[in-house]
Design an enzyme around this catalytic site. Structure first.
Site, mmCIF file in Angstrom:
data_model
loop_
_atom_site.group_PDB
_atom_site.id
_atom_site.type_symbol
_atom_site.label_atom_id
_atom_site.label_comp_id
_atom_site.label_asym_id
_atom_site.label_seq_id
_atom_site.Cartn_x
_atom_site.Cartn_y
_atom_site.Cartn_z
ATOM 1 N N ARG A 16 -3.175 -3.549 -5.288
ATOM 2 C CA ARG A 16 -3.155 -2.143 -5.661
ATOM 3 C C ARG A 16 -1.932 -1.835 -6.511
ATOM 4 O O ARG A 16 -0.990 -2.618 -6.582
ATOM 5 C CB ARG A 16 -3.161 -1.268 -4.404
ATOM 6 N N HIS A 17 -1.965 -0.668 -7.132
ATOM 7 C CA HIS A 17 -0.860 -0.241 -7.980
ATOM 8 C C HIS A 17 0.435 -0.232 -7.179
ATOM 9 O O HIS A 17 0.467 0.220 -6.028
ATOM 10 C CB HIS A 17 -1.153 1.161 -8.530
#
Length: 388
Positions: free
Chosen positions: A227-228
């Site tokens: 994920r970011h």
């Protein structure tokens, strides 16, 4: 090959990845780089004896350079280095701080030999400060900088980034510092020493993770897996498909709408739970379940072609063997296939720095240990270029 650094002469005392990448970029930009190795060769050359494909990074980072051998612990070697310094524009080294001074080539002494020479150095932590004398390799710097702490999954131990990101980030910064110092010398006559610390060069790459600390987490930035790093974009992950995995992300509402339409899930465009980035980030687990379910119905080639066509960032997860044969990289001559005179057929990169009017290619392959030893007695041979 005429490049923007044609006519610049570089004494290259670097080793392994960090410094050699900076001098490789200089060589590819037209500089005459004289790589000085100790008897037996520098670390990447010596690693070849133990197998493991160490010849590949050595060849990658040393194209377009001239090779000489000097024993800088002996007076003869010191005298030869002095002659080279006197006729050069830049000296580049990435020893631990203090090593050059112990060899008799401190910044101060080098300045007396050649007042116009730019002294460029890189090390793990820099030439001053409490960490100055710490030994540093890429893994140690990744650990010290926080890169390891934010890499991997939250319920697993920290994991290093796969590539040598601290080394190569520092190498790019070192090249930039040298080029800037050369411009300053040209414009104002000012000669400046430059240095880059790996520790400091990698820190800006943590921008997203630092942003997360400025938001919901004050004391630590958690590991976010794929994920970011700032947990501020959703969807943003690697999703399973029929025959592998694809990275998919929607960086704005337009891309989210295109993603939903591609999968015939228009309801997700107007559903208040997913209609805005703010709401999607709040429900990041739900969004990943949604997108993951959609993705599993297609192959990675279908996903890649379909999502790229509608403007959604997407890429299949590829093996390095696939990337080495990438048609785009070969079409742009970012990668070239050569018949190396020592190692045989291989694929190596050219410089990522593209200069108008300069053909994109390697100048010549890396060469045998000491192949240009004649330069020791006649360093002026390189002035004006001597490509094989």
């Amino acid at each position: 090959m005429q490049g923007p650094l044609t006519g610049i002469k570089v004494v290259d005392l670097t080793q392994i990845y960090n410094g050699p990448y900076a001098t490789f970029l200089m060589a590819m930009a037209g500089a005459e780089v004289i790589k000085i190795e100790p008897p037996g060769g520098e670390h990447t050359r010596r690693r070849q004896r133990d197998g493991g494909g160490a010849h590949i990074p050595h060849a990658m980072l040393n194209s377009g350079k001239h090779f000489v051998v000097l024993d800088l612990k002996q007076e003869e070697g010191k005298a030869a280095l002095t002659r080279l310094i006197e006729q050069s524009d830049v000296l580049v080294e990435n020893f631990r701080p203090g090593v050059m001074a112990r060899l008799g080539f401190s910044r101060e002494h080098v300045k007396t030999l050649n007042p116009r020479l730019i002294y460029a150095s890189s090390s793990g932590f820099g030439t001053t400060g409490p960490y100055r004398d710490y030994p540093a390799m890429d893994l140690a710097v990744q650990a010290m900088s926080g890169v390891l702490s934010v890499t991997g999954y939250p319920d697993n131990p920290p994991v290093k980034a796969g590539p040598a990101i601290a080394d190569f980030n520092a190498g790019v910064h070192l090249y930039g510092a040298i080029a800037t110092a050369l411009l300053d010398r040209e414009r104002t006559g000012t000669v400046r020493a430059v240095e880059v610390a790996m520790f400091e060069a990698i820190y800006p790459a943590l921008a997203s993770n630092l942003g997360l600390m400025g938001g919901i987490n004050k004391d630590r930035s958690p590991r976010t897996g794929n994920r970011h790093g700032g947990l501020s974009i959703s969807p943003y992950n690697v999703y399973e498909c029929k025959d592998g995995h694809c990275a998919i992300l929607a960086n704005n509402e337009h891309q989210w709408h295109a993603l939903a339409r591609y999968f015939d899930q228009e309801w997700a465009i107007t559903d208040p739970r997913y209609a805005t980035m703010y709401e999607r980030v709040k429900r990041i687990e739900e969004v990943d379940e949604l997108v993951g379910g959609w993705a599993r119905a297609q192959t990675k080639d279908q996903l890649f072609a379909g999502l790229i066509a509608v403007g959604v960032p997407c890429s299949p997860v590829r093996e390095l063997s696939e990337v080495m044969q990438d048609e785009h990289l070969h079409a742009r001559k970012a990668l070239v296939e050569i018949d190396h005179p020592i190692y045989g057929a291989m694929t190596i990169p050219t410089s990522p720095l593209v200069f108008e009017g300069v053909p994109r290619d390697i100048r010549w392959p890396s060469r045998k240990l000491g192949e240009d030893q004649a330069l020791i007695e006649q360093p002026e041979l390189v002035l004006g270029g001597s490509e094989p």
